[in-house]
Design a protein around this motif. Structure first.
Motif, PDB file in Angstrom:
ATOM      1  N   ILE A  10       1.300  -0.972  -0.094  1.00  0.00           N
ATOM      2  CA  ILE A  10      -0.028  -0.543   0.084  1.00  0.00           C
ATOM      3  C   ILE A  10       0.929   1.065  -0.001  1.00  0.00           C
ATOM      4  CG2 ILE A  10      -2.190  -0.654   0.690  1.00  0.00           C
ATOM      5  CD1 ILE A  10      -1.381   0.155   3.706  1.00  0.00           C
ATOM      6  N   ARG A  11       0.366   2.399  -0.253  1.00  0.00           N
ATOM      7  CA  ARG A  11       0.774   4.114  -0.378  1.00  0.00           C
ATOM      8  C   ARG A  11      -0.119   4.284   0.178  1.00  0.00           C
ATOM      9  NH1 ARG A  11       1.005   7.958  -5.044  1.00  0.00           N
ATOM     10  NH2 ARG A  11      -0.510   7.251  -5.736  1.00  0.00           N
ATOM     11  N   LEU A  12       0.031   5.488   1.107  1.00  0.00           N
ATOM     12  CA  LEU A  12      -1.265   6.452   1.767  1.00  0.00           C
ATOM     13  C   LEU A  12      -0.317   8.526   0.551  1.00  0.00           C
ATOM     14  CD1 LEU A  12      -0.625   5.555   5.610  1.00  0.00           C
ATOM     15  CD2 LEU A  12      -2.146   4.906   3.682  1.00  0.00           C
ATOM     16  N   PRO A  13      -1.250   8.017  -0.009  1.00  0.00           N
ATOM     17  CA  PRO A  13      -1.252   9.641  -0.081  1.00  0.00           C
ATOM     18  C   PRO A  13      -2.085  10.645  -0.231  1.00  0.00           C
ATOM     19  CG  PRO A  13      -2.235   8.442  -2.207  1.00  0.00           C
ATOM     20  CD  PRO A  13      -1.441   6.929  -0.843  1.00  0.00           C
ATOM     21  N   PRO A  14      -2.128  12.039  -0.152  1.00  0.00           N
ATOM     22  CA  PRO A  14      -3.194  12.248   0.093  1.00  0.00           C
ATOM     23  C   PRO A  14      -4.247  12.331  -1.190  1.00  0.00           C
ATOM     24  CG  PRO A  14      -1.438  14.007  -0.575  1.00  0.00           C
ATOM     25  CD  PRO A  14      -1.012  12.931  -0.818  1.00  0.00           C
ATOM     26  N   PHE A  15      -5.313  12.413  -0.324  1.00  0.00           N
ATOM     27  CA  PHE A  15      -6.652  12.284  -1.676  1.00  0.00           C
ATOM     28  C   PHE A  15      -6.461  12.912  -2.311  1.00  0.00           C
ATOM     29  CE2 PHE A  15      -8.763  10.639   2.405  1.00  0.00           C
ATOM     30  CZ  PHE A  15      -8.907   9.313   1.680  1.00  0.00           C
ATOM     31  N   GLU A  16      -6.915  12.752  -4.087  1.00  0.00           N
ATOM     32  CA  GLU A  16      -6.670  13.472  -4.878  1.00  0.00           C
ATOM     33  C   GLU A  16      -8.238  13.575  -5.404  1.00  0.00           C
ATOM     34  OE1 GLU A  16      -4.746  15.559  -6.282  1.00  0.00           O
ATOM     35  OE2 GLU A  16      -3.013  14.935  -4.326  1.00  0.00           O
ATOM     36  N   PRO A  17      -8.314  14.954  -6.350  1.00  0.00           N
ATOM     37  CA  PRO A  17     -10.143  14.726  -6.587  1.00  0.00           C
ATOM     38  C   PRO A  17     -10.901  13.111  -7.165  1.00  0.00           C
ATOM     39  CG  PRO A  17      -9.475  17.071  -6.625  1.00  0.00           C
ATOM     40  CD  PRO A  17      -8.407  15.184  -6.143  1.00  0.00           C
ATOM     41  N   GLU A  52     -13.007  16.858  -0.850  1.00  0.00           N
ATOM     42  CA  GLU A  52     -12.090  18.803  -0.681  1.00  0.00           C
ATOM     43  C   GLU A  52     -12.235  19.153   0.929  1.00  0.00           C
ATOM     44  OE1 GLU A  52     -11.904  22.029  -1.632  1.00  0.00           O
ATOM     45  OE2 GLU A  52     -11.333  20.808  -2.408  1.00  0.00           O
ATOM     46  N   THR A  53     -12.940  18.076   1.544  1.00  0.00           N
ATOM     47  CA  THR A  53     -12.700  18.893   3.111  1.00  0.00           C
ATOM     48  C   THR A  53     -11.750  18.631   3.927  1.00  0.00           C
ATOM     49  OG1 THR A  53     -15.522  18.790   3.931  1.00  0.00           O
ATOM     50  CG2 THR A  53     -13.570  18.572   5.333  1.00  0.00           C
ATOM     51  N   CYS A  54     -11.040  16.831   3.286  1.00  0.00           N
ATOM     52  CA  CYS A  54     -10.128  16.338   3.580  1.00  0.00           C
ATOM     53  C   CYS A  54      -8.790  17.665   3.243  1.00  0.00           C
ATOM     54  CB  CYS A  54      -9.942  14.987   3.290  1.00  0.00           C
ATOM     55  SG  CYS A  54     -10.856  13.968   3.565  1.00  0.00           S
ATOM     56  N   ARG A  55      -9.032  18.007   2.143  1.00  0.00           N
ATOM     57  CA  ARG A  55      -8.039  18.929   1.572  1.00  0.00           C
ATOM     58  C   ARG A  55      -8.119  20.191   2.498  1.00  0.00           C
ATOM     59  NH1 ARG A  55      -5.698  17.096  -3.532  1.00  0.00           N
ATOM     60  NH2 ARG A  55      -5.254  19.445  -4.233  1.00  0.00           N
ATOM     61  N   ARG A  56      -8.699  20.478   2.222  1.00  0.00           N
ATOM     62  CA  ARG A  56      -9.123  21.704   3.051  1.00  0.00           C
ATOM     63  C   ARG A  56      -8.086  21.845   4.767  1.00  0.00           C
ATOM     64  NH1 ARG A  56     -13.918  22.544   1.423  1.00  0.00           N
ATOM     65  NH2 ARG A  56     -15.110  22.148   3.674  1.00  0.00           N
ATOM     66  N   ARG A  57      -8.426  20.850   5.301  1.00  0.00           N
ATOM     67  CA  ARG A  57      -8.307  20.883   6.708  1.00  0.00           C
ATOM     68  C   ARG A  57      -6.902  20.084   7.090  1.00  0.00           C
ATOM     69  NH1 ARG A  57     -11.639  15.954   9.048  1.00  0.00           N
ATOM     70  NH2 ARG A  57     -10.683  17.809  11.007  1.00  0.00           N
ATOM     71  N   VAL A  58      -6.156  21.123   6.055  1.00  0.00           N
ATOM     72  CA  VAL A  58      -4.679  20.263   6.973  1.00  0.00           C
ATOM     73  C   VAL A  58      -4.426  21.730   6.865  1.00  0.00           C
ATOM     74  CG1 VAL A  58      -2.116  20.307   5.114  1.00  0.00           C
ATOM     75  CG2 VAL A  58      -4.121  19.171   4.229  1.00  0.00           C
ATOM     76  N   SER A  59      -4.653  22.974   6.922  1.00  0.00           N
ATOM     77  CA  SER A  59      -3.820  23.876   7.987  1.00  0.00           C
ATOM     78  C   SER A  59      -4.606  23.952   8.820  1.00  0.00           C
ATOM     79  CB  SER A  59      -4.391  25.351   7.033  1.00  0.00           C
ATOM     80  OG  SER A  59      -6.349  25.296   6.669  1.00  0.00           O
ATOM     81  N   ASP A  60      -5.849  23.195   9.358  1.00  0.00           N
ATOM     82  CA  ASP A  60      -5.701  22.766  10.949  1.00  0.00           C
ATOM     83  C   ASP A  60      -5.333  21.879  11.808  1.00  0.00           C
ATOM     84  OD1 ASP A  60      -8.078  24.788  10.418  1.00  0.00           O
ATOM     85  OD2 ASP A  60      -9.445  23.341   9.939  1.00  0.00           O
ATOM     86  N   GLY A  61      -4.300  21.270  10.985  1.00  0.00           N
ATOM     87  CA  GLY A  61      -3.652  20.302  11.725  1.00  0.00           C
ATOM     88  C   GLY A  61      -3.964  19.059  11.782  1.00  0.00           C
ATOM     89  N   CYS A  62      -4.648  18.713  10.258  1.00  0.00           N
ATOM     90  CA  CYS A  62      -5.869  17.791  10.298  1.00  0.00           C
ATOM     91  C   CYS A  62      -4.970  16.673   8.609  1.00  0.00           C
ATOM     92  CB  CYS A  62      -7.262  17.591  10.165  1.00  0.00           C
ATOM     93  SG  CYS A  62      -7.787  16.318  10.017  1.00  0.00           S
ATOM     94  N   ILE A  63      -4.429  15.744   9.136  1.00  0.00           N
ATOM     95  CA  ILE A  63      -4.094  15.009   7.376  1.00  0.00           C
ATOM     96  C   ILE A  63      -4.863  13.982   7.281  1.00  0.00           C
ATOM     97  CG2 ILE A  63      -1.790  14.274   6.076  1.00  0.00           C
ATOM     98  CD1 ILE A  63      -0.108  15.616   8.281  1.00  0.00           C
TER      99      ILE A  63
END
Length: 96
Positions: A10-17, A52-63
């Motif tokens: 497996i790999r753990l990339p950030p979610f993409e659209p 989209e929510t996941c991608r926005r929350r990075v600035s809130d300390g959530c990956i």
């Protein structure tokens, strides 16, 4: 952004659209979401909003990261690393 972790299977990339179909495949299952803080996705639009929510929350300390099968590229699930209290160095890990 590069994957956070790559293993043998497996790999753990950030979610993409473009992951919307894969997210819907696991997030629409009541068995998968049974103990999660959100209801099963009922449409691809739900999954697109989730990404989209996941991608926005990075600035809130959530990956939030996709759990992707390395050989096929299939999205198997998702995981999250969340800072709960930076002062006391407390975080949470969740996965589906």
């Amino acid at each position: 952004m590069k994957p956070l972790l790559v293993g043998d299977r497996i790999r753990l990339p950030p979610f993409e659209p473009a992951d919307v179909q894969g997210v819907f495949a696991y997030a629409s299952s009541p068995l998968v979401t049974r103990y999660l803080e959100w209801e099963p996705h009922r449409s691809l639009a739900d999954s697109a909003r989730f990404i989209e929510t996941c991608r926005r929350r990075v600035s809130d300390g959530c990956i939030s990261l996709a759990i992707e099968h390395l050989g096929s590229g299939t999205i198997l699930g998702g995981g999250e690393l969340r800072i709960v209290d930076a002062v006391h160095r407390i975080g949470e890990i969740g996965y589906a």
